[in-house]
Design an enzyme around this catalytic site. Structure first.
Site, mmCIF file in Angstrom:
data_model
loop_
_atom_site.group_PDB
_atom_site.id
_atom_site.type_symbol
_atom_site.label_atom_id
_atom_site.label_comp_id
_atom_site.label_asym_id
_atom_site.label_seq_id
_atom_site.Cartn_x
_atom_site.Cartn_y
_atom_site.Cartn_z
ATOM 1 N N ASP A 152 0.815 -1.210 0.000
ATOM 2 C CA ASP A 152 0.000 0.000 0.000
ATOM 3 C C ASP A 152 0.854 1.269 0.000
ATOM 4 O O ASP A 152 2.018 1.257 0.421
ATOM 5 C CB ASP A 152 -0.912 0.021 1.231
ATOM 6 C CG ASP A 152 -1.904 -1.127 1.245
ATOM 7 O OD1 ASP A 152 -2.298 -1.571 0.155
ATOM 8 O OD2 ASP A 152 -2.265 -1.578 2.350
ATOM 9 N N LYS A 153 0.251 2.353 -0.431
ATOM 10 C CA LYS A 153 0.931 3.647 -0.491
ATOM 11 C C LYS A 153 1.616 4.000 0.821
ATOM 12 O O LYS A 153 2.790 4.377 0.840
ATOM 13 C CB LYS A 153 -0.082 4.743 -0.862
ATOM 14 C CG LYS A 153 0.471 6.164 -0.767
ATOM 15 C CD LYS A 153 -0.617 7.197 -1.004
ATOM 16 C CE LYS A 153 -0.073 8.613 -0.805
ATOM 17 N NZ LYS A 153 -1.135 9.638 -0.983
#
Length: 344
Positions: A152-153
């Site tokens: 994820d970011k």
């Protein structure tokens, strides 16, 4: 997007940006509200403008914003330009390369960097940097250069990227067969009673909040998912755990730990940015808010990555340092725990 002769609007040469199929349990819901539940960062005004322009199709027919979505409806958003994520631009981005040869590259991704272009993030991604660093990367089934997995970011840590078609196929098979090794460090709310354990439960998109993944323990929805954990440190109202992934579902660690009542610290999407454990004292609230400031993301780091080299057959294992923001937050909790006289 192929032209569909059944369309009742002049939407030739339009490109599909989104496609969603309503579940069998879908209650009648306005299509603008339906899409806002699915598309991150979408605004109702933008969705309504798209409907007025004939860009929202349900079962290949243009609809107005007040159309009520029903079970099994196929909702699509089509626009005059291709999706931005398909328009990859090489960018000179500094990459933290841990290892590289002619077959693979291992990168330590910082928190805040998106892995590949997508809605709202069309530049500055890891892929933008990779295609600048390496020419002619192979693409996966989603047309994303080099990627065989992602994080994820706002999760930091290690990723392996394939530089050849053979490496892409080989590494993809390793992830599918679960022969890779991935260890994460996570700081979660609460004191986990067991020193180690196993979390099992299907993971699929939440039926209540489409931006979240949810756990379906009975297996009626989602995909099989297993996370193994071991407690590394107990810090009064939070616990540092090591997580080993047996499967690799979207948001797996985040969803699994929320499911067992130990949401990741400062995980905004899953409610971890609220004070979930602790006292009602003002000083404690200020302390937690200070921790949120030094670690403005979910406390999750992909620390270790192991895989068999596609070309040599050698098992390679890489380890990364816990990033500074997580270190500072942990030190604050250690100091608090040492000075605290309160019981759990």
């Amino acid at each position: 997007m192929q032209e569909n002769e059944n369309l009742e609007t002049e939407n030739d040469d339009l490109y599909e940006h989104y496609r969603f199929t309503a579940s069998v349990g879908q209650v009648p819901l306005r299509v603008d509200k339906f899409l806002m539940n699915f598309i991150e960062n979408a605004t109702r005004n933008k969705v309504q403008q798209a409907a007025k322009a004939g860009n929202i199709l349900v079962n290949d027919v243009a609809v107005k914003q007040n159309y009520k979505v029903k079970p099994n409806d196929v909702v699509r958003v089509v626009l005059a330009h291709p999706p931005h994520e398909n328009l990859l631009v090489a960018e000179d981005i500094l990459l933290d390369i841990v290892y590289e040869d002619d077959t693979v590259i291992v990168v330590n991704k910082p928190a805040g960097m998106v892995v590949h272009p997508g809605h709202g993030n069309y530049s500055g991604t890891l892929v933008n940097g990779l295609i600048h660093h390496i020419e002619n990367l192979p693409t996966n089934s989603n047309e994303r250069p080099g990627l065989v997995h992602r994080i994820d970011k706002d999760t930091s840590g290690l990723l392996v990227v394939a530089k050849t078609e053979f490496a892409m196929a080989n590494l993809s098979r390793q992830f599918f067969d679960r022969t890779t090794e991935r260890l994460y460090y996570a700081l979660v709310w609460g004191n986990i009673e067991d020193d180690e354990g196993r979390i099992e439960g299907n993971i699929g998109r939440s039926l209540k909040n489409r931006l979240q993944m949810a756990v379906f323990p009975d297996g009626e929805f989602g995909k099989h998912a297993v996370t193994h954990f071991k407690v590394l440190e107990r810090l009064t109202y939070v616990t540092l755990v090591q997580c080993k992934l047996e499967t690799g579902r979207t948001h797996q660690i985040r969803a699994h730990f929320k499911h067992i009542g130990h949401t990741l610290f400062n995980d905004e999407r899953y409610g971890g940015n609220d004070i979930l454990k602790g006292t009602t004292f003002t000083k404690y609230k200020q302390f937690v808010q200070n921790c949120f400031k030094v670690l403005p993301r979910q406390a999750l780091h992909a620390k270790t990555l192991g895989f068999t080299h596609p070309k040599t057959g050698e098992f390679l294992q890489f380890d990364s340092e816990v990033p500074e923001d997580m270190k500072v937050c942990l030190e604050k909790w250690r100091t608090y725990s040492e000075n605290s006289k309160e019981d759990f």
